[in-house]
Design a protein around this motif. Structure first.
Motif, PDB file in Angstrom:
ATOM      1  N   GLY A 283     -18.268 -34.486  58.447  1.00 39.86           N
ATOM      2  CA  GLY A 283     -17.499 -34.110  57.267  1.00 39.86           C
ATOM      3  C   GLY A 283     -16.032 -33.865  57.551  1.00 39.86           C
ATOM      4  O   GLY A 283     -15.354 -33.165  56.789  1.00 39.86           O
ATOM      5  N   LEU A 284     -15.540 -34.437  58.633  1.00 37.45           N
ATOM      6  CA  LEU A 284     -14.139 -34.254  59.026  1.00 37.45           C
ATOM      7  C   LEU A 284     -13.580 -35.595  59.491  1.00 37.45           C
ATOM      8  O   LEU A 284     -14.015 -36.142  60.518  1.00 37.45           O
ATOM      9  CB  LEU A 284     -14.032 -33.220  60.144  1.00 37.45           C
ATOM     10  N   THR A 285     -12.620 -36.146  58.724  1.00 38.56           N
ATOM     11  CA  THR A 285     -12.126 -37.498  58.980  1.00 38.56           C
ATOM     12  C   THR A 285     -10.607 -37.538  58.907  1.00 38.56           C
ATOM     13  O   THR A 285     -10.003 -36.971  57.987  1.00 38.56           O
ATOM     14  CB  THR A 285     -12.691 -38.490  57.947  1.00 38.56           C
ATOM     15  N   ARG A 286     -10.024 -38.204  59.884  1.00 35.81           N
ATOM     16  CA  ARG A 286      -8.574 -38.410  59.874  1.00 35.81           C
ATOM     17  C   ARG A 286      -8.280 -39.767  59.242  1.00 35.81           C
ATOM     18  O   ARG A 286      -8.890 -40.777  59.591  1.00 35.81           O
ATOM     19  CB  ARG A 286      -8.037 -38.371  61.302  1.00 35.81           C
ATOM     20  N   LEU A 287      -7.326 -39.790  58.284  1.00 34.46           N
ATOM     21  CA  LEU A 287      -6.891 -41.036  57.664  1.00 34.46           C
ATOM     22  C   LEU A 287      -5.533 -41.418  58.219  1.00 34.46           C
ATOM     23  O   LEU A 287      -4.642 -40.575  58.351  1.00 34.46           O
ATOM     24  CB  LEU A 287      -6.794 -40.878  56.140  1.00 34.46           C
ATOM     25  N   THR A 288      -5.382 -42.681  58.530  1.00 31.57           N
ATOM     26  CA  THR A 288      -4.121 -43.163  59.087  1.00 31.57           C
ATOM     27  C   THR A 288      -3.857 -44.570  58.600  1.00 31.57           C
ATOM     28  O   THR A 288      -4.783 -45.297  58.197  1.00 31.57           O
ATOM     29  CB  THR A 288      -4.150 -43.129  60.626  1.00 31.57           C
ATOM     30  N   THR A 289      -2.600 -44.970  58.626  1.00 32.33           N
ATOM     31  CA  THR A 289      -2.236 -46.357  58.347  1.00 32.33           C
ATOM     32  C   THR A 289      -1.609 -47.003  59.575  1.00 32.33           C
ATOM     33  O   THR A 289      -0.910 -48.003  59.473  1.00 32.33           O
ATOM     34  CB  THR A 289      -1.267 -46.439  57.150  1.00 32.33           C
ATOM     35  N   GLY A 290      -1.842 -46.399  60.750  1.00 27.19           N
ATOM     36  CA  GLY A 290      -1.378 -46.990  61.994  1.00 27.19           C
ATOM     37  C   GLY A 290      -0.059 -46.447  62.471  1.00 27.19           C
ATOM     38  O   GLY A 290       0.377 -45.372  62.048  1.00 27.19           O
ATOM     39  N   PRO A 291       0.620 -47.163  63.365  1.00 30.24           N
ATOM     40  CA  PRO A 291       1.889 -46.687  63.920  1.00 30.24           C
ATOM     41  C   PRO A 291       2.896 -46.361  62.820  1.00 30.24           C
ATOM     42  O   PRO A 291       3.040 -47.103  61.849  1.00 30.24           O
ATOM     43  CB  PRO A 291       2.363 -47.878  64.771  1.00 30.24           C
ATOM     44  N   GLY A 292       3.564 -45.220  62.968  1.00 27.30           N
ATOM     45  CA  GLY A 292       4.522 -44.793  61.957  1.00 27.30           C
ATOM     46  C   GLY A 292       3.891 -44.114  60.760  1.00 27.30           C
ATOM     47  O   GLY A 292       4.577 -43.770  59.794  1.00 27.30           O
ATOM     48  N   SER A 293       2.586 -43.894  60.833  1.00 31.49           N
ATOM     49  CA  SER A 293       1.863 -43.321  59.699  1.00 31.49           C
ATOM     50  C   SER A 293       2.159 -41.839  59.515  1.00 31.49           C
ATOM     51  O   SER A 293       2.536 -41.137  60.460  1.00 31.49           O
ATOM     52  CB  SER A 293       0.361 -43.508  59.906  1.00 31.49           C
ATOM     53  N   TYR A 294       1.981 -41.377  58.303  1.00 32.87           N
ATOM     54  CA  TYR A 294       1.847 -39.956  57.997  1.00 32.87           C
ATOM     55  C   TYR A 294       0.355 -39.742  57.800  1.00 32.87           C
ATOM     56  O   TYR A 294      -0.219 -40.192  56.812  1.00 32.87           O
ATOM     57  CB  TYR A 294       2.622 -39.575  56.741  1.00 32.87           C
ATOM     58  N   ASP A 295      -0.281 -39.088  58.764  1.00 30.48           N
ATOM     59  CA  ASP A 295      -1.737 -38.959  58.748  1.00 30.48           C
ATOM     60  C   ASP A 295      -2.194 -37.765  57.923  1.00 30.48           C
ATOM     61  O   ASP A 295      -1.463 -36.779  57.747  1.00 30.48           O
ATOM     62  CB  ASP A 295      -2.270 -38.812  60.177  1.00 30.48           C
ATOM     63  N   SER A 296      -3.412 -37.854  57.430  1.00 25.12           N
ATOM     64  CA  SER A 296      -4.056 -36.762  56.709  1.00 25.12           C
ATOM     65  C   SER A 296      -5.442 -36.548  57.284  1.00 25.12           C
ATOM     66  O   SER A 296      -6.032 -37.457  57.886  1.00 25.12           O
ATOM     67  CB  SER A 296      -4.174 -37.083  55.215  1.00 25.12           C
ATOM     68  N   ILE A 297      -5.970 -35.336  57.099  1.00 30.92           N
ATOM     69  CA  ILE A 297      -7.344 -35.035  57.499  1.00 30.92           C
ATOM     70  C   ILE A 297      -8.127 -34.667  56.246  1.00 30.92           C
ATOM     71  O   ILE A 297      -7.690 -33.824  55.455  1.00 30.92           O
ATOM     72  CB  ILE A 297      -7.396 -33.887  58.531  1.00 30.92           C
ATOM     73  N   VAL A 298      -9.260 -35.314  56.066  1.00 33.25           N
ATOM     74  CA  VAL A 298     -10.131 -35.066  54.924  1.00 33.25           C
ATOM     75  C   VAL A 298     -11.253 -34.127  55.371  1.00 33.25           C
ATOM     76  O   VAL A 298     -11.947 -34.401  56.360  1.00 33.25           O
ATOM     77  CB  VAL A 298     -10.725 -36.381  54.377  1.00 33.25           C
ATOM     78  N   VAL A 299     -11.401 -33.026  54.651  1.00 31.82           N
ATOM     79  CA  VAL A 299     -12.398 -32.007  55.002  1.00 31.82           C
ATOM     80  C   VAL A 299     -13.423 -31.909  53.879  1.00 31.82           C
ATOM     81  O   VAL A 299     -13.067 -31.646  52.725  1.00 31.82           O
ATOM     82  CB  VAL A 299     -11.741 -30.630  55.216  1.00 31.82           C
ATOM     83  N   GLU A 300     -14.698 -32.104  54.224  1.00 32.74           N
ATOM     84  CA  GLU A 300     -15.765 -31.992  53.230  1.00 32.74           C
ATOM     85  C   GLU A 300     -16.322 -30.573  53.208  1.00 32.74           C
ATOM     86  O   GLU A 300     -16.752 -30.048  54.234  1.00 32.74           O
ATOM     87  CB  GLU A 300     -16.899 -32.973  53.547  1.00 32.74           C
ATOM     88  N   PHE A 301     -16.284 -29.963  52.033  1.00 32.52           N
ATOM     89  CA  PHE A 301     -16.948 -28.692  51.803  1.00 32.52           C
ATOM     90  C   PHE A 301     -18.195 -28.947  50.956  1.00 32.52           C
ATOM     91  O   PHE A 301     -18.440 -30.077  50.519  1.00 32.52           O
ATOM     92  CB  PHE A 301     -16.003 -27.714  51.103  1.00 32.52           C
ATOM     93  N   LYS A 302     -18.974 -27.891  50.721  1.00 32.97           N
ATOM     94  CA  LYS A 302     -20.243 -28.042  49.997  1.00 32.97           C
ATOM     95  C   LYS A 302     -20.048 -28.642  48.611  1.00 32.97           C
ATOM     96  O   LYS A 302     -20.802 -29.534  48.200  1.00 32.97           O
ATOM     97  CB  LYS A 302     -20.937 -26.680  49.885  1.00 32.97           C
ATOM     98  N   ASP A 303     -19.033 -28.160  47.881  1.00 32.88           N
ATOM     99  CA  ASP A 303     -18.882 -28.564  46.489  1.00 32.88           C
ATOM    100  C   ASP A 303     -17.616 -29.358  46.200  1.00 32.88           C
ATOM    101  O   ASP A 303     -17.382 -29.747  45.057  1.00 32.88           O
ATOM    102  CB  ASP A 303     -18.890 -27.318  45.579  1.00 32.88           C
ATOM    103  N   TYR A 304     -16.796 -29.576  47.207  1.00 32.12           N
ATOM    104  CA  TYR A 304     -15.531 -30.254  46.964  1.00 32.12           C
ATOM    105  C   TYR A 304     -14.983 -30.817  48.267  1.00 32.12           C
ATOM    106  O   TYR A 304     -15.545 -30.607  49.349  1.00 32.12           O
ATOM    107  CB  TYR A 304     -14.514 -29.298  46.332  1.00 32.12           C
ATOM    108  N   VAL A 305     -13.871 -31.524  48.135  1.00 30.32           N
ATOM    109  CA  VAL A 305     -13.183 -32.114  49.288  1.00 30.32           C
ATOM    110  C   VAL A 305     -11.749 -31.581  49.312  1.00 30.32           C
ATOM    111  O   VAL A 305     -11.125 -31.381  48.268  1.00 30.32           O
ATOM    112  CB  VAL A 305     -13.174 -33.651  49.206  1.00 30.32           C
ATOM    113  N   MET A 306     -11.253 -31.355  50.517  1.00 28.20           N
ATOM    114  CA  MET A 306      -9.878 -30.899  50.708  1.00 28.20           C
ATOM    115  C   MET A 306      -9.151 -31.908  51.593  1.00 28.20           C
ATOM    116  O   MET A 306      -9.732 -32.433  52.552  1.00 28.20           O
ATOM    117  CB  MET A 306      -9.867 -29.524  51.385  1.00 28.20           C
TER     118      MET A 306
END
Length: 489
Positions: A283-306
């Motif tokens: 339930g923990l995933t890093r999103l990237t678009t490769g070199p030069g990216s501004y990355d985000s981390i997706v966090v899964e909770f029981k009832d929602y996503v952050m």
């Protein structure tokens, strides 16, 4: 009889329109005459500026107090307004600050200009306004536009006109000049579309008009953008139609090894963004678009996503939102954490606001985001303009915890830190991850800056048990807590 009345009505309307146009032409002519009707003018003094949504390299106050505070001093300031171009350029000595939060400044040169090509009334408006915000440039634009109008507004006569270029929404831009009883311009205002500030109000005020040795000029100039301080000048000297116009406020030489031409880049705009997932845990995933990216981390909770950090520009934010919807089709994306309010970390946020996602940010940033993201967006055609919503914000004081009993994310305020007074980091205890923005570790052999030292001091005080040191600005190689400790010594 009815036909005769209709003809009279048409004539009255035509006469009123002609009188209005004539009034504008008269006001413009009188204002030009009052200002000496120069073909060019230069003025000088001391100034202050700031990069939008940033802080200035002010040696007297190196800790950021908020967006646009402090401002950066400019010495030996000179501005040239050339109506024959038309063009404008200005320069002066200033402080340059080191990368990534250094508090060591070095002397440098500020230079900016509007070229004749940029000043064309069919060219992008945001690139030309520094000319048309000046009293002389405003009057020149009003004359060339052919559409100027005038009306009384209290003690002022307000002259308004529009450039030929239209906003992305198709709406006409407007610029207003406030002319006082002495035919001097005290204020010029316009609006430009900004991805965070919406219809950003740009205002230049001119006060203390006086003869400065043959040229009438204002003693004080103040420009704000979105209600925030942006540029100020204390004018001490001015000259009309200087004979050495071309030699004034010259552009600095390009850095050694670089040509003076425009930066390269192929046609067709930026490349399409391809989002890649990197699993960091259940339930923990890093999103990237490769070199030069501004990355985000997706966090899964029981009832929602952050989502931790919203990406920039808007295209990356939209791509990350679409990816989350594919990953968790049955859970709402409820929160997006914003590390700090600098422009390169806020570009994707309008897309999240349009989705109804709540922004989690440090409390020092709340007023800025509420003012910016609730501003009308009539000049834009982005996702928030198409789906307007009031921004929802949850603030962080010194610490805020999100938890469902299984998954936990902790947000910590890092202060004092020279980079921003509203900067937070995210700690994910289960996977022992610290996710941060702009706390870039120094290269081998380089000394750590005060920004890194501030983070290291906070980590020692908080005693957070993390191993992985992940960055919004995608790092070239994996980094750890040991790397931070080594860098902060």
């Amino acid at each position: 009889m009815l036909r005769k009345l209709a003809l009279i009505g048409i004539c009255v309307a035509f006469s009123a329109g002609s009188a209005l146009a004539q009034d504008a032409a008269t006001v413009i002519a009188n204002a030009k005459k009052a200002l000496g009707d120069p073909k060019s003018i230069t003025y000088s003094g001391s100034a202050r500026d700031v990069a939008f949504q940033q802080c200035g390299a002010n040696a007297a106050q190196m800790t950021c107090q908020g967006p646009h505070n402090p401002m950066r001093p400019i010495t030996n300031y000179v501005r040239v307004v050339d109506l024959a171009g038309p063009s404008v350029r200005h320069t002066g000595g200033t402080n340059n600050i080191g990368a990534g939060g250094s508090t060591v400044t070095s002397q440098g040169t500020m230079f900016a200009q509007v070229t004749p090509q940029q000043a064309d009334l069919s060219a992008p408006w945001a690139n030309s306004i520094e000319l048309y915000l000046t009293p002389w440039g405003f009057l020149e634009g009003a004359t060339k536009s052919g559409n100027a109008t005038a009306k009384k507004d209290g003690k002022f006569t307000v002259v308004s006109w529009s450039p030929a270029v239209k906003a992305p929404s198709g709406k006409a831009y407007t610029i207003n000049g406030y002319v006082n009883a002495q035919n001097q311009i005290e204020r010029v205002e316009t609006w430009v579309g900004d991805n965070i500030m919406g219809d950003m109000h740009v205002v230049a005020t001119y006060s203390g008009w006086k003869d400065m040795g043959g040229a009438l000029a204002p003693a004080k100039i103040v420009q704000t953008r979105g209600g925030l301080p942006f540029f100020e000048v204390d004018v001490t000297a001015a000259s009309a139609n200087p004979t050495n116009l071309a030699a004034l406020a010259p552009a600095p030489a390009p850095p050694a090894g670089r040509g003076g031409g425009p930066p390269g880049g192929g046609p067709g705009g930026p490349p399409a963004l391809t989002v890649t997932q990197e699993k960091l845990g259940e339930g923990l995933t890093r999103l990237t678009t490769g070199p030069g990216s501004y990355d985000s981390i997706v966090v899964e909770f029981k009832d929602y996503v952050m989502m931790l950090e919203g990406g920039q520009p808007e295209a990356r934010g939209l791509a990350y939102i679409a990816e989350v919807k594919k990953m968790y089709p049955n859970k709402p994306l409820r929160y997006v954490w914003n590390s700090h309010p600098h422009s390169d970390h806020t570009g994707g946020l309008p897309a999240f606001v349009a989705e109804g996602v709540t922004i989690v940010t440090q409390q020092n940033n709340k007023a800025f985001f509420e003012n910016a993201l609730n501003t009308p967006r009539t000049l834009l055609n982005d996702s928030l303009a198409k789906s307007p919503k009031k921004v929802k914000i949850e603030t962080v004081g010194e610490k805020k915890v999100f938890s469902d009993g299984t998954r936990t994310v902790e947000i910590y305020h890092i202060y004092p830190s020279p980079h921003s007074n509203g900067l937070t980091v995210a700690f994910i205890p289960k996977e022992k991850i610290l996710f941060q923005a702009d706390y870039t570790l120094p290269a081998a052999g380089q000394q750590p800056n005060d920004h890194i030292k501030a983070l290291q001091a906070s980590m020692e005080k908080l005693n957070l048990d993390f191993d992985k040191y992940l960055s919004v600005h995608r790092e070239g190689a994996p980094q750890t807590k040991a790397d931070l400790v080594k860098a902060g010594k």
